[in-house]
Scaffold this active site. Structure first.
Site, short mmCIF file in Angstrom:
data_model
loop_
_atom_site.label_atom_id
_atom_site.label_comp_id
_atom_site.label_asym_id
_atom_site.label_seq_id
_atom_site.Cartn_x
_atom_site.Cartn_y
_atom_site.Cartn_z
N HIS A 219 23.23 13.08 -33.62
CA HIS A 219 24.37 12.22 -33.93
C HIS A 219 23.85 10.86 -34.39
O HIS A 219 23.09 10.20 -33.68
CB HIS A 219 25.28 12.06 -32.70
CG HIS A 219 26.09 13.28 -32.42
ND1 HIS A 219 26.43 13.69 -31.16
CD2 HIS A 219 26.65 14.19 -33.28
CE1 HIS A 219 27.16 14.80 -31.24
NE2 HIS A 219 27.30 15.13 -32.52
N GLU B 259 23.86 7.27 -32.39
CA GLU B 259 23.29 7.18 -31.04
C GLU B 259 21.84 6.72 -31.14
O GLU B 259 20.91 7.46 -30.86
CB GLU B 259 23.46 8.55 -30.36
CG GLU B 259 24.94 8.94 -30.27
CD GLU B 259 25.22 10.40 -29.93
OE1 GLU B 259 24.26 11.16 -29.68
OE2 GLU B 259 26.41 10.79 -29.93
N ARG C 36 28.75 9.42 -37.21
CA ARG C 36 28.23 10.41 -36.25
C ARG C 36 27.66 11.66 -36.93
O ARG C 36 26.65 12.22 -36.52
CB ARG C 36 29.40 10.80 -35.33
CG ARG C 36 29.23 12.06 -34.50
CD ARG C 36 30.52 12.28 -33.71
NE ARG C 36 30.60 13.55 -33.03
CZ ARG C 36 30.31 13.75 -31.74
NH1 ARG C 36 29.84 12.75 -31.02
NH2 ARG C 36 30.46 14.92 -31.19
N HIS D 9 21.18 12.54 -26.52
CA HIS D 9 22.36 11.86 -27.06
C HIS D 9 22.62 10.58 -26.28
O HIS D 9 21.97 10.29 -25.28
CB HIS D 9 23.60 12.75 -26.89
CG HIS D 9 23.62 13.99 -27.73
ND1 HIS D 9 24.55 14.18 -28.72
CD2 HIS D 9 22.83 15.09 -27.73
CE1 HIS D 9 24.34 15.36 -29.30
NE2 HIS D 9 23.31 15.94 -28.72
N GLU E 145 22.80 12.56 -22.00
CA GLU E 145 23.61 11.46 -22.52
C GLU E 145 23.05 10.20 -21.87
O GLU E 145 23.22 9.97 -20.68
CB GLU E 145 25.09 11.63 -22.14
CG GLU E 145 25.77 12.85 -22.76
CD GLU E 145 26.11 12.69 -24.24
OE1 GLU E 145 25.87 11.61 -24.81
OE2 GLU E 145 26.62 13.67 -24.84
ZN LIG Z 1 25.95 12.77 -29.35
#
Ligand SMILES: [Zn+2]
Ligand SMILES: *[C@@H]1O[C@H](CO)[C@@H](O)[C@H](O)[C@H]1NC(C)=O
Ligand SMILES: *[C@@H]1O[C@H](CO)[C@@H](O)[C@H](O)[C@H]1NC(C)=O
Ligand SMILES: *[C@@H]1O[C@H](CO)[C@@H](O)[C@H](O)[C@H]1NC(C)=O
Ligand SMILES: *[C@@H]1O[C@H](CO)[C@@H](O)[C@H](O)[C@H]1NC(C)=O
Length: 360
Positions: free
Chosen positions: A92, A95, A152, A222, A296
């Site tokens: 993405h 990020e 993104r 991410h 994340e």
């Molecule tokens: Zn992501």
């Protein structure tokens, strides 16, 4: 239109930062700043040059805009067939902490293995395949100006004019299109017209697909949310090793907490984030890679994707600790850790305690 963009940057006058890059040495590379793609590419080239004994660049695909997708393969050369660990960052675009982490991770393992016998053992038994930026077109676009910073997706044009980009983490062949996606090509979670319609998702699928049995571990990085996600995104499915994934994930979260006190939660995406489908993590687990996680990273929503540079270092330090926990567990499970137990000894031990059925 990307063709014009590319032409301009290729034929345009060299900027001061371009000139500096040519002479940039690794010693001066600042891991605690965000770097544009050109600097990350130069960093990869330089790393390979400086560590030819343990590191090679592998080209494994092209993005929609024809940029080469590259990973760093890191490990000690041995005569035996090795196992492998996968890590990708920057699927993405916005990020930015993710590519920063991949670079930090590579630096750390290289710095560690010469003095740390555990890291040396892991680099002898396994190769690390690290992709610092998977969605290169999107990453470049997110650096364009402040109106594109929060992009993104990748940059392929949609089926109708005026829309761009597929969410690559909704495009893999894992319950594709069932939940947590949009079929509107302007939406941030647009999953594409069919599974692996996108060249970036194809690159990962085909590269890993031809050597899937080698891989023990798949980590995709991410931000944000401070979560460790286990398969699957579709709530109708549970990983066969869910309990193990959760236990090892909790261990990683504990390792993370010990570094700077940050709380990371562990669970499946529908349990702690939202249901989704077509993620690379789910695809990797379906293909048979046992230990698959989505990280994340920071933060918890205060600044979100715009994580300030002064948080890069602590974020990388804690995430490294968490990743290492998972990787070490996976390694030791396969290579029996410090106590070398051969298959035959293990079998006689199991017979001795009366175990007749073993699930391998
Ligand atoms: Zn992501
Ligand atoms: C984008 O940058 C311009 C020029 O620096 C500035 O005037 C504008 O306020 C910025 N817009 C946003 C949304 O940050
Ligand atoms: C996507 O957004 C663009 C720009 O707003 C618009 O021109 C186009 O019609 C939209 N496409 C769809 C399918 O909604
Ligand atoms: C889960 O399975 C049920 C029953 O087959 C189905 O109706 C539902 O749509 C499925 N949910 C998802 C998210 O795929
Ligand atoms: C992040 O937010 C979640 C949900 O509100 C909370 O459970 C968690 O403790 C928070 N973590 C930190 C580090 O603040």
């Amino acid at each position: 239109n990307f063709k014009t963009e590319k032409k301009l940057s290729l034929s345009g006058p060299k900027t001061i930062s371009n000139r500096n890059l040519a002479t940039l040495s690794l010693a001066e590379y600042d891991y605690f700043k965000y770097h544009p793609m050109e600097e990350i590419s130069n960093w990869m080239t330089q790393m390979e040059k400086d560590h030819p004994d343990v590191m090679t660049i592998v080209d494994y695909g092209k993005t929609y805009e024809k940029r080469t997708i590259k990973l760093l393969k890191i490990g000690l050369k041995t005569d035996t067939k090795k196992k492998a660990v996968w890590m990708d960052c920057g699927i993405h675009a916005r990020e930015w902490i993710a590519p920063a982490f991949c670079q930090y991770f590579v630096k750390q393992i290289l710095q560690t293995y010469k003095t740390d016998t555990k890291m040396e053992e892991m680099m002898r038994n396994m190769d690390f395949y690290v992709t610092p930026v998977l969605n290169i077109d999107g990453y470049v676009y997110s650096w364009k100006d402040n109106t594109t910073r929060l992009w993104r997706k990748n940059r392929s044009p949609g089926p109708s004019s005026g829309c761009y980009g597929v969410d690559l983490n909704r495009n893999f062949d894992s319950n594709w299109g069932t939940v947590g996606v949009s079929f509107d090509c302007n939406a941030t979670t647009y999953c594409g017209t069919q599974p692996i319609s996108e060249p970036e998702a194809q690159a990962v699928t085909y590269f890993l697909g031809t050597r899937i049995d080698d891989f023990l571990c798949f980590l995709t990085i991410h931000s944000y949310g401070q979560l460790l996600l286990v398969p699957f995104g579709n709530p109708n499915f549970t990983a066969s090793n869910y309990d193990e994934l959760m236990e090892v994930g909790q261990g990683a979260a504990e390792a993370i907490r010990k570094v700077h006190g940050q709380i990371y939660r562990v669970g499946s995406s529908p349990d702690i984030l939202y249901p989704n489908s077509g993620s690379s993590r789910d695809w990797a687990r379906i293909q048979g890679i046992p230990m698959t996680y989505t990280f994340e990273l920071r933060d918890n929503g205060t600044l979100g994707f715009l994580l300030p540079e002064d948080q890069i270092q602590p974020t990388c330090e804690e995430a490294y600790s968490g990743a290492l926990h998972i990787i070490t567990y996976t390694h030791d499970k396969t290579f029996n850790g410090a106590i070398a137990v051969t298959g035959a000894t293990l079998w006689s031990m199991l017979l001795a305690v009366g175990v007749t059925r073993v699930t391998m």
